[in-house]
Design a protein around this motif. Structure first.
Motif, PDB file in Angstrom:
ATOM      1  N   THR A 312      -0.267  57.182 -26.359  1.00 21.03           N
ATOM      2  CA  THR A 312       0.446  55.905 -26.385  1.00 21.03           C
ATOM      3  C   THR A 312      -0.579  55.018 -26.522  1.00 21.03           C
ATOM      4  O   THR A 312      -0.536  53.989 -27.647  1.00 21.03           O
ATOM      5  N   LYS A 313      -1.633  55.116 -25.895  1.00 24.07           N
ATOM      6  CA  LYS A 313      -2.902  54.395 -26.327  1.00 24.07           C
ATOM      7  C   LYS A 313      -3.456  54.394 -27.630  1.00 24.07           C
ATOM      8  O   LYS A 313      -3.770  53.601 -28.038  1.00 24.07           O
ATOM      9  N   ILE A 314      -3.435  55.642 -28.048  1.00 23.47           N
ATOM     10  CA  ILE A 314      -3.831  55.847 -29.281  1.00 23.47           C
ATOM     11  C   ILE A 314      -3.220  55.165 -30.583  1.00 23.47           C
ATOM     12  O   ILE A 314      -3.763  54.340 -31.309  1.00 23.47           O
ATOM     13  N   MET A 315      -1.722  55.354 -30.122  1.00 21.12           N
ATOM     14  CA  MET A 315      -0.861  54.820 -31.159  1.00 21.12           C
ATOM     15  C   MET A 315      -0.897  53.093 -31.232  1.00 21.12           C
ATOM     16  O   MET A 315      -0.912  52.393 -32.054  1.00 21.12           O
ATOM     17  N   GLU A 316      -1.304  52.555 -29.978  1.00 23.30           N
ATOM     18  CA  GLU A 316      -1.610  51.177 -29.735  1.00 23.30           C
ATOM     19  C   GLU A 316      -2.932  50.622 -29.999  1.00 23.30           C
ATOM     20  O   GLU A 316      -3.119  49.479 -29.998  1.00 23.30           O
ATOM     21  N   GLY A 317      -3.647  51.398 -30.879  1.00 26.22           N
ATOM     22  CA  GLY A 317      -4.868  51.061 -31.380  1.00 26.22           C
ATOM     23  C   GLY A 317      -6.233  51.201 -30.613  1.00 26.22           C
ATOM     24  O   GLY A 317      -7.307  51.238 -31.237  1.00 26.22           O
ATOM     25  N   GLU A 318      -6.189  52.178 -29.504  1.00 26.10           N
ATOM     26  CA  GLU A 318      -7.147  52.711 -28.982  1.00 26.10           C
ATOM     27  C   GLU A 318      -7.382  53.979 -29.528  1.00 26.10           C
ATOM     28  O   GLU A 318      -7.514  55.088 -28.662  1.00 26.10           O
ATOM     29  N   ASN A 319      -7.927  54.127 -30.608  1.00 23.58           N
ATOM     30  CA  ASN A 319      -7.778  55.423 -31.494  1.00 23.58           C
ATOM     31  C   ASN A 319      -9.186  55.851 -32.057  1.00 23.58           C
ATOM     32  O   ASN A 319      -9.187  56.662 -32.776  1.00 23.58           O
ATOM     33  N   SER A 320     -10.279  55.071 -31.713  1.00 28.05           N
ATOM     34  CA  SER A 320     -11.502  55.550 -32.388  1.00 28.05           C
ATOM     35  C   SER A 320     -11.916  56.803 -31.623  1.00 28.05           C
ATOM     36  O   SER A 320     -11.595  56.742 -30.183  1.00 28.05           O
ATOM     37  N   GLN A 321     -12.881  57.254 -32.006  1.00 28.53           N
ATOM     38  CA  GLN A 321     -13.401  58.606 -31.204  1.00 28.53           C
ATOM     39  C   GLN A 321     -14.164  57.861 -29.939  1.00 28.53           C
ATOM     40  O   GLN A 321     -14.113  58.683 -29.029  1.00 28.53           O
ATOM     41  N   GLN A 322     -14.871  56.720 -30.080  1.00 24.01           N
ATOM     42  CA  GLN A 322     -15.460  55.898 -29.046  1.00 24.01           C
ATOM     43  C   GLN A 322     -14.310  55.752 -27.734  1.00 24.01           C
ATOM     44  O   GLN A 322     -14.635  56.076 -26.531  1.00 24.01           O
ATOM     45  N   ASP A 323     -13.070  55.358 -28.162  1.00 28.61           N
ATOM     46  CA  ASP A 323     -11.948  55.153 -27.330  1.00 28.61           C
ATOM     47  C   ASP A 323     -11.810  56.329 -26.661  1.00 28.61           C
ATOM     48  O   ASP A 323     -11.367  56.404 -25.261  1.00 28.61           O
ATOM     49  N   ILE A 324     -11.493  57.664 -27.335  1.00 32.98           N
ATOM     50  CA  ILE A 324     -11.099  58.517 -27.071  1.00 32.98           C
ATOM     51  C   ILE A 324     -12.322  59.310 -26.032  1.00 32.98           C
ATOM     52  O   ILE A 324     -11.791  59.882 -25.131  1.00 32.98           O
ATOM     53  N   ASN A 325     -13.278  59.063 -26.529  1.00 36.08           N
ATOM     54  CA  ASN A 325     -14.204  59.774 -25.403  1.00 36.08           C
ATOM     55  C   ASN A 325     -14.173  58.824 -23.982  1.00 36.08           C
ATOM     56  O   ASN A 325     -14.432  59.781 -23.027  1.00 36.08           O
ATOM     57  N   LEU A 326     -14.091  57.665 -24.212  1.00 37.99           N
ATOM     58  CA  LEU A 326     -13.831  56.726 -22.805  1.00 37.99           C
ATOM     59  C   LEU A 326     -12.610  57.462 -21.960  1.00 37.99           C
ATOM     60  O   LEU A 326     -12.707  57.456 -20.884  1.00 37.99           O
ATOM     61  N   HIS A 327     -11.704  57.586 -22.838  1.00 39.52           N
ATOM     62  CA  HIS A 327     -10.340  57.993 -22.062  1.00 39.52           C
ATOM     63  C   HIS A 327     -10.506  59.375 -21.435  1.00 39.52           C
ATOM     64  O   HIS A 327      -9.918  59.538 -20.301  1.00 39.52           O
ATOM     65  N   ALA A 328     -11.255  59.956 -22.144  1.00 41.25           N
ATOM     66  CA  ALA A 328     -11.596  61.473 -21.452  1.00 41.25           C
ATOM     67  C   ALA A 328     -12.444  61.326 -20.423  1.00 41.25           C
ATOM     68  O   ALA A 328     -12.122  62.117 -19.442  1.00 41.25           O
ATOM     69  N   GLU A 329     -13.324  60.557 -20.574  1.00 42.81           N
ATOM     70  CA  GLU A 329     -14.221  60.460 -19.127  1.00 42.81           C
ATOM     71  C   GLU A 329     -13.477  59.854 -17.854  1.00 42.81           C
ATOM     72  O   GLU A 329     -13.612  60.207 -16.997  1.00 42.81           O
ATOM     73  N   GLU A 330     -12.417  59.006 -18.287  1.00 41.39           N
ATOM     74  CA  GLU A 330     -11.531  58.443 -17.146  1.00 41.39           C
ATOM     75  C   GLU A 330     -10.688  59.417 -16.539  1.00 41.39           C
ATOM     76  O   GLU A 330     -10.640  59.805 -15.385  1.00 41.39           O
ATOM     77  N   TRP A 331     -10.273  60.334 -17.390  1.00 45.54           N
ATOM     78  CA  TRP A 331      -9.436  61.358 -16.984  1.00 45.54           C
ATOM     79  C   TRP A 331     -10.170  62.411 -15.923  1.00 45.54           C
ATOM     80  O   TRP A 331      -9.710  62.894 -15.029  1.00 45.54           O
ATOM     81  N   ILE A 332     -11.496  62.798 -16.509  1.00 46.35           N
ATOM     82  CA  ILE A 332     -12.171  63.592 -15.888  1.00 46.35           C
ATOM     83  C   ILE A 332     -12.586  63.008 -14.484  1.00 46.35           C
ATOM     84  O   ILE A 332     -12.452  63.887 -13.187  1.00 46.35           O
ATOM     85  N   LYS A 333     -12.957  61.730 -14.300  1.00 51.19           N
ATOM     86  CA  LYS A 333     -13.015  60.994 -12.841  1.00 51.19           C
ATOM     87  C   LYS A 333     -12.004  61.053 -12.115  1.00 51.19           C
ATOM     88  O   LYS A 333     -11.984  61.221 -10.902  1.00 51.19           O
ATOM     89  N   ASP A 334     -10.663  61.071 -12.749  1.00 48.53           N
ATOM     90  CA  ASP A 334      -9.418  60.965 -12.117  1.00 48.53           C
ATOM     91  C   ASP A 334      -9.129  62.152 -11.473  1.00 48.53           C
ATOM     92  O   ASP A 334      -8.267  62.508 -10.539  1.00 48.53           O
ATOM     93  N   ASN A 335      -9.730  63.377 -12.129  1.00 44.79           N
ATOM     94  CA  ASN A 335      -9.414  64.796 -11.926  1.00 44.79           C
ATOM     95  C   ASN A 335     -10.581  65.400 -11.351  1.00 44.79           C
ATOM     96  O   ASN A 335     -10.995  66.580 -11.689  1.00 44.79           O
ATOM     97  N   GLN A 336     -11.709  64.587 -10.662  1.00 41.85           N
ATOM     98  CA  GLN A 336     -12.851  65.249 -10.417  1.00 41.85           C
ATOM     99  C   GLN A 336     -13.061  66.624  -9.583  1.00 41.85           C
ATOM    100  O   GLN A 336     -13.775  67.344  -9.797  1.00 41.85           O
TER     101      GLN A 336
END
Length: 351
Positions: A312-336
């Motif tokens: 949903t974030k991707i479809m709402e415009g957060e779709n650059s590789q930089q955005d996805i990298n940030l999302h991935a880092e947030e996911w890792i932090k949330d599941n550390q």
């Protein structure tokens, strides 16, 4: 002159000596394992051509880098091209395979490639949905209902006398499956599959839904549209008249008739597609040469809700590789804690 030790003293010393050896042997791996067992090794990944495949692919790449591997920029490959490419060793892995939908590809290259781990296990749904309002008004529970003139007319957007079904994107295996369904269920004169950019087509469906117009489409989970048009609230899954196995596997029929599907028109429901596993496909020689990478790929998994939210974030415009990298880092932090556990287990795998 030194007095000889009593037998019980000798046993005590021996026991202490053996205990010391045991402590040392246990302690060594804790300090001696390599934090970066993949250092100096290059990995060549591939990823899907659809944006919703980027998120978990990026997370996997980050994990492999933490193990010391040099991970090249992934090649974007369609399904039909990927399996041959990884079998030839031109890329090392691809994390977007759906089973049993892709069983035939795996079987053809079984001597060269292997499925590893489960990105999602038994959570990849596929099927047909209509908006809840018109499903109730027209009493739609199955594709068979599209043989009724009033149903067909309601979903006919271009006036050609057939209901317009937003189908799978061009080149997908599901395109052929949907066409097979239209043929086998006697729907050729009643339903037409539309194949175009899925994001564009579903954005149009979403806009139509908001104005109260009927919508009829194929989708899958995980997917951004499930987050936007929620089964049970906005739309419902409808039955196929009867399940047809896509492969020769009798087991597949059991995976098509599902119970307790959220937002289903009936319980159980005949989905027409098997509930799927999403798995990594990798070159066997690559796996054999890189046990830490193999272990990490075996352990990696992700929650369906996390994927739907990301899409949903991707479809709402957060779709650059930089955005996805940030999302991935947030996911890792949330599941550390889980993340650290996966890495530690991979580091302790003998290379």
């Amino acid at each position: 002159m030194r007095q000889p030790l009593a037998p019980q003293d000798e046993m005590t010393m021996l026991r202490n000596f053996l205990l010391s050896l045991l402590i040392v042997s246990i302690s060594i791996p804790a300090f001696a394992h390599n934090k970066q067992p993949g250092k100096g090794i290059i990995i060549r990944p591939a990823r899907a051509t659809w944006p919703t495949g980027y998120f978990h692919a990026t997370i996997i790449e980050k994990g492999l880098r933490e193990l010391g591997y040099t991970v090249e920029k992934p090649k974007e490959l369609p399904v039909t091209q990927f399996f041959n490419t990884v079998a030839q060793g031109d890329v090392d892995y691809w994390p977007n395979s759906w089973f049993p939908l892709h069983d035939n590809y795996l079987e053809k290259q079984n001597d060269s490639i292997s499925a590893v781990g489960y990105v999602l296990k038994k959570q990849g749904l596929q099927g047909y949905l209509v908006d809840k309002k018109h499903a109730a008004a027209l009493k739609i529970k199955s594709l068979d209902d599209f043989k009724r003139p009033e149903v067909r007319k309601a979903f006919d957007k271009d006036g050609d006398g057939k209901a317009d079904l937003t189908g799978a994107p061009p080149g997908w295996a599901a395109v052929n499956v949907i066409n097979m369904h239209i043929d086998k269920y006697g729907l050729k004169d009643h339903v037409k599959q539309i194949n175009e950019s899925y994001e564009v087509a579903m954005a149009a469906n979403l806009a139509a839904y908001k104005t109260g117009d009927p919508i009829f489409y194929y989708t899958w989970t995980p997917s951004w549209i499930i987050y936007k048009l929620v089964p049970g609230k906005d739309v419902i899954w409808i039955n196929v008249p009867f399940n047809i196995p896509i492969t020769d596997s009798k087991k597949e029929l059991k995976l098509m008739r599902l119970h307790e599907v959220e937002g289903a028109a009936t319980d159980p429901i005949n989905m027409g597609f098997s509930v799927a596993d999403i798995r990594v496909i990798a070159n066997k020689k690559f796996l054999e040469s890189n046990p830490p990478a193999k272990k990490f790929l075996e352990l990696f998994t992700i929650d369906l809700c996390d994927l739907n939210e990301e899409y949903t974030k991707i479809m709402e415009g957060e779709n650059s590789q930089q955005d996805i990298n940030l999302h991935a880092e947030e996911w890792i932090k949330d599941n550390q804690d889980t993340w650290n556990s996966w890495l530690e287990q991979a580091r302790h795998t003998v290379n």
